[in-house]
Design a protein around this motif. Structure first.
Motif, mmCIF file in Angstrom:
data_model
loop_
_atom_site.group_PDB
_atom_site.id
_atom_site.type_symbol
_atom_site.label_atom_id
_atom_site.label_comp_id
_atom_site.label_asym_id
_atom_site.label_seq_id
_atom_site.Cartn_x
_atom_site.Cartn_y
_atom_site.Cartn_z
ATOM 1 N N LEU A 60 -34.943 72.243 1.797
ATOM 2 C CA LEU A 60 -35.874 73.212 2.385
ATOM 3 C C LEU A 60 -36.727 72.497 3.422
ATOM 4 O O LEU A 60 -37.376 71.493 3.126
ATOM 5 C CB LEU A 60 -36.775 73.828 1.315
ATOM 6 C CG LEU A 60 -36.103 74.680 0.238
ATOM 7 C CD1 LEU A 60 -37.159 75.256 -0.705
ATOM 8 C CD2 LEU A 60 -35.274 75.793 0.850
ATOM 9 N N SER A 61 -36.729 73.036 4.635
ATOM 10 C CA SER A 61 -37.560 72.472 5.688
ATOM 11 C C SER A 61 -37.999 73.598 6.608
ATOM 12 O O SER A 61 -37.437 74.694 6.592
ATOM 13 C CB SER A 61 -36.790 71.412 6.481
ATOM 14 O OG SER A 61 -35.876 72.027 7.370
ATOM 15 N N THR A 62 -39.008 73.310 7.410
ATOM 16 C CA THR A 62 -39.413 74.262 8.446
ATOM 17 C C THR A 62 -38.660 74.010 9.740
ATOM 18 O O THR A 62 -38.557 74.886 10.593
ATOM 19 C CB THR A 62 -40.924 74.157 8.703
ATOM 20 O OG1 THR A 62 -41.254 72.804 9.025
ATOM 21 C CG2 THR A 62 -41.727 74.581 7.484
ATOM 22 N N ILE A 63 -38.112 72.812 9.887
ATOM 23 C CA ILE A 63 -37.451 72.439 11.143
ATOM 24 C C ILE A 63 -36.216 73.284 11.397
ATOM 25 O O ILE A 63 -35.979 73.762 12.511
ATOM 26 C CB ILE A 63 -37.084 70.938 11.123
ATOM 27 C CG1 ILE A 63 -38.347 70.088 11.058
ATOM 28 C CG2 ILE A 63 -36.254 70.574 12.347
ATOM 29 C CD1 ILE A 63 -38.074 68.604 10.875
ATOM 30 N N ARG A 75 -47.544 72.764 0.388
ATOM 31 C CA ARG A 75 -46.277 73.481 0.459
ATOM 32 C C ARG A 75 -45.337 72.950 -0.622
ATOM 33 O O ARG A 75 -45.510 71.854 -1.128
ATOM 34 C CB ARG A 75 -45.643 73.286 1.837
ATOM 35 C CG ARG A 75 -46.560 73.611 2.999
ATOM 36 C CD ARG A 75 -45.903 73.368 4.340
ATOM 37 N NE ARG A 75 -45.559 71.962 4.554
ATOM 38 C CZ ARG A 75 -44.932 71.502 5.638
ATOM 39 N NH1 ARG A 75 -44.602 72.344 6.609
ATOM 40 N NH2 ARG A 75 -44.649 70.224 5.781
ATOM 41 N N GLY A 76 -44.294 73.731 -0.949
ATOM 42 C CA GLY A 76 -43.336 73.241 -1.925
ATOM 43 C C GLY A 76 -42.193 74.193 -2.156
ATOM 44 O O GLY A 76 -42.217 75.354 -1.734
ATOM 45 N N ALA A 77 -41.176 73.703 -2.859
ATOM 46 C CA ALA A 77 -39.952 74.473 -3.081
ATOM 47 C C ALA A 77 -40.113 75.544 -4.144
ATOM 48 O O ALA A 77 -39.479 76.600 -4.066
ATOM 49 C CB ALA A 77 -38.808 73.531 -3.470
ATOM 50 N N PHE A 78 -40.947 75.296 -5.148
ATOM 51 C CA PHE A 78 -41.075 76.248 -6.257
ATOM 52 C C PHE A 78 -42.560 76.441 -6.579
ATOM 53 O O PHE A 78 -43.071 75.948 -7.577
ATOM 54 C CB PHE A 78 -40.323 75.736 -7.485
ATOM 55 C CG PHE A 78 -39.968 76.811 -8.470
ATOM 56 C CD1 PHE A 78 -38.676 77.308 -8.549
ATOM 57 C CD2 PHE A 78 -40.926 77.332 -9.337
ATOM 58 C CE1 PHE A 78 -38.346 78.303 -9.466
ATOM 59 C CE2 PHE A 78 -40.610 78.330 -10.244
ATOM 60 C CZ PHE A 78 -39.309 78.813 -10.307
ATOM 61 N N PRO A 79 -43.286 77.162 -5.721
ATOM 62 C CA PRO A 79 -44.722 77.340 -5.964
ATOM 63 C C PRO A 79 -44.991 78.217 -7.187
ATOM 64 O O PRO A 79 -44.224 79.125 -7.509
ATOM 65 C CB PRO A 79 -45.217 78.046 -4.697
ATOM 66 C CG PRO A 79 -44.141 77.853 -3.691
ATOM 67 C CD PRO A 79 -42.865 77.780 -4.466
ATOM 68 N N VAL A 80 -46.095 77.945 -7.826
ATOM 69 C CA VAL A 80 -46.561 78.776 -8.923
ATOM 70 C C VAL A 80 -48.080 78.884 -8.807
ATOM 71 O O VAL A 80 -48.750 77.925 -8.396
ATOM 72 C CB VAL A 80 -46.122 78.177 -10.288
ATOM 73 C CG1 VAL A 80 -46.716 76.793 -10.491
ATOM 74 C CG2 VAL A 80 -46.466 79.101 -11.444
ATOM 75 N N PRO A 139 -34.559 68.857 -2.391
ATOM 76 C CA PRO A 139 -35.299 68.161 -1.329
ATOM 77 C C PRO A 139 -36.075 69.162 -0.483
ATOM 78 O O PRO A 139 -35.546 70.199 -0.077
ATOM 79 C CB PRO A 139 -34.193 67.478 -0.517
ATOM 80 C CG PRO A 139 -33.054 67.321 -1.476
ATOM 81 C CD PRO A 139 -33.125 68.519 -2.390
ATOM 82 N N SER A 140 -37.341 68.838 -0.221
ATOM 83 C CA SER A 140 -38.199 69.809 0.451
ATOM 84 C C SER A 140 -39.167 69.111 1.385
ATOM 85 O O SER A 140 -39.137 67.887 1.558
ATOM 86 C CB SER A 140 -38.955 70.652 -0.592
ATOM 87 O OG SER A 140 -39.671 71.701 0.016
ATOM 88 N N VAL A 141 -40.049 69.901 1.977
ATOM 89 C CA VAL A 141 -41.011 69.403 2.959
ATOM 90 C C VAL A 141 -42.104 68.574 2.298
ATOM 91 O O VAL A 141 -42.297 68.617 1.085
ATOM 92 C CB VAL A 141 -41.668 70.574 3.713
ATOM 93 C CG1 VAL A 141 -40.681 71.273 4.614
ATOM 94 C CG2 VAL A 141 -42.296 71.562 2.719
ATOM 95 N N THR A 142 -42.836 67.844 3.121
ATOM 96 C CA THR A 142 -44.035 67.169 2.648
ATOM 97 C C THR A 142 -45.097 68.214 2.311
ATOM 98 O O THR A 142 -45.063 69.336 2.840
ATOM 99 C CB THR A 142 -44.576 66.209 3.715
ATOM 100 O OG1 THR A 142 -44.833 66.956 4.914
ATOM 101 C CG2 THR A 142 -43.575 65.104 4.007
#
Length: 453
Positions: free
Chosen positions: A314-317, A171-176, A149-152
């Motif tokens: 994963l969140s920024t909060i 944004r995302g949990a597993f960027p490529v 679970p991650s951010v929008t």
């Protein structure tokens, strides 16, 4: 980690973070210098024809003694734009180790299950890492990706119609690939080169006669990964964000790894031993993020910090809350802090709070390292065309810029002719029209600060 003035163990979200610090007695308290008359500086700010039409806030403080030099609207709140990345830097320095967490994984029998930590460097165009790629390619187990679970994709208060521009990838949990497609055009060639090649079949010329009032090279529909290029008349390089999804991520990984990857729900078991694959040195990300003001790296930095606090999401909060509560509660004014990059206009900060953060950084990070992470006047990064060295090769200003439409800010450190290092925040909001005169006026005023203090 060498931050703050004592040792403590911090229990946050079930993860123990250990911070080792120097005793206060080891640092002698310097004798504060005699007060300096800065009425001339206040007069400059008050009587400037360029600055009087918009909101201006200034706070200048001696970086070594904490002595205030000048405050002008220093307790008023401003939209900080990208100077918020200094808060992201401070967060990374406290919550991350010296290297980035590339991915997390568990091994169950003949299967390796991995998930993202937010690390943006996998095949990134400017801060590239192949560590995770090589790790996944050579593992003997079957590979399974778990979507944590991650951010929008976009942060609160971001401008939705900037989706087509390089400075606002999702944004995302597993960027490529940095969540962008790069296009390389050469005059005389019928079409640009496309990287990664996966998107080549999704790239085509715009229909004949398509207007181009924004002078774009590439356009993408808001909700689709179709890319259209305008006729090529000269050499150019462009980056356009792609729309992310778990399905696309698996396609890109399998296309690169040349091996199958399955999917499983993200669900840890009691007996799982979670492992972390370490990646690039953290300073390589901090440097790029600050010097060229990379929004994507700043957002992903907060997500990596969140991964350090727990495995569930994963969140920024969460990292923002931890920093505000445990490390920034003593700022003179609490910032309104909603993202890592400063893209959001919901962020608010006062000049004196910003300068207080700069003082914290200077106290906790070796000066040479700290200044080396920032853009340098007349040298590199977003300040390379201004604040040029008086003596060749000896810069006098290091900082971070922050620019949104109608706003331009600079914060950082400047070395005076007398040898003092000053921490400063110079914030400008609600600028009507072109901000070039404001930039020039700031340079003129800060140059006098260098010469007279």
């Amino acid at each position: 980690m060498p931050f703050s003035l004592f040792s403590r163990r911090l229990l946050v979200a079930g993860v123990v973070l250990v911070f080792t610090h120097l005793a206060a007695a080891q640092t002698p308290v310097p004798t504060p210098p005699a007060p300096v008359n800065t009425a001339w500086l206040e007069k400059l700010l008050r009587e400037s024809v360029v600055l009087r039409q918009h909101h201006v806030g200034v706070c200048v403080t001696d970086a070594n003694t904490g002595q205030k030099v000048v405050e002008w609207n220093a307790d008023k709140y401003f939209t900080p734009a990208s100077v918020m990345k200094m808060f992201s830097l401070y967060t990374g320095l406290h919550l991350l180790s010296d290297s980035l967490p590339s991915l997390r994984y568990v091994v169950r029998h003949d299967s390796l299950i991995f998930w993202g930590t937010g690390d943006p460097t996998l095949l990134h165009g400017d801060v590239p890492s192949r560590r995770a790629l090589d790790f996944l390619r050579t593992r003997p187990e079957k590979l399974f990706y778990a979507e944590i679970p991650s951010v929008t994709p976009y942060g609160p208060g971001w401008t939705w119609d900037d989706y087509n521009y390089y400075y606002q990838p999702e944004r995302g949990a597993f960027p490529v690939y940095g969540h962008t497609v790069r296009f390389y055009a050469t005059a005389g060639q019928p079409r640009p080169r496309v990287y990664p090649r996966f998107f080549r079949s999704l790239t085509e010329p715009v229909p004949a006669g398509t207007p181009n009032p924004a002078d774009d090279h590439i356009r993408r529909p808001e909700l689709e990964n179709r890319f259209s290029y305008f006729p090529i008349t000269q050499k150019w390089v462009d980056e356009t964000p792609f729309r992310t999804s778990p399905t696309l991520l698996l396609q890109l990984l399998q296309d690169t790894l040349h091996r199958p990857i399955g999917t499983v729900p993200f669900r840890l078991r009691t007996q799982d031993s979670v492992q972390v694959l370490r990646g690039l040195p953290a300073d390589s990300l901090y440097r790029r993020m600050l010097q060229v003001s990379d929004n994507f790296l700043a957002e992903q930095l907060l997500l990596m910090c969140c991964s350090r606090l727990g495995n569930d999401s994963l969140s920024t909060i969460r990292p923002i809350r931890v920093m505000r509560t445990l490390f920034l509660a003593d700022l003179p004014d609490a910032p309104r802090w909603v993202d890592g990059s400063g893209l959001s206009r919901l962020n608010l900060v006062t000049p004196r709070a910003m300068t207080s953060l700069l003082l914290k950084l200077h106290q906790e990070v070796p000066e040479k390292r700290l200044l080396g992470l920032l853009a340098t006047g007349g040298g590199h990064g977003t300040l390379r065309r201004r604040y040029r060295p008086v003596v060749q090769g000896r810069p006098w200003l290091w900082g971070k810029t922050g620019t949104l439409t109608n706003n331009h800010n600079v914060v950082g450190y400047l070395r005076t002719n007398s040898g003092r290092l000053l921490a400063f925040s110079f914030l400008n909001n609600n600028i009507p029209g072109n901000d070039a005169p404001v930039r020039s006026e700031m340079e003129k005023i800060l140059t006098q600060v260098r010469e007279r203090l």
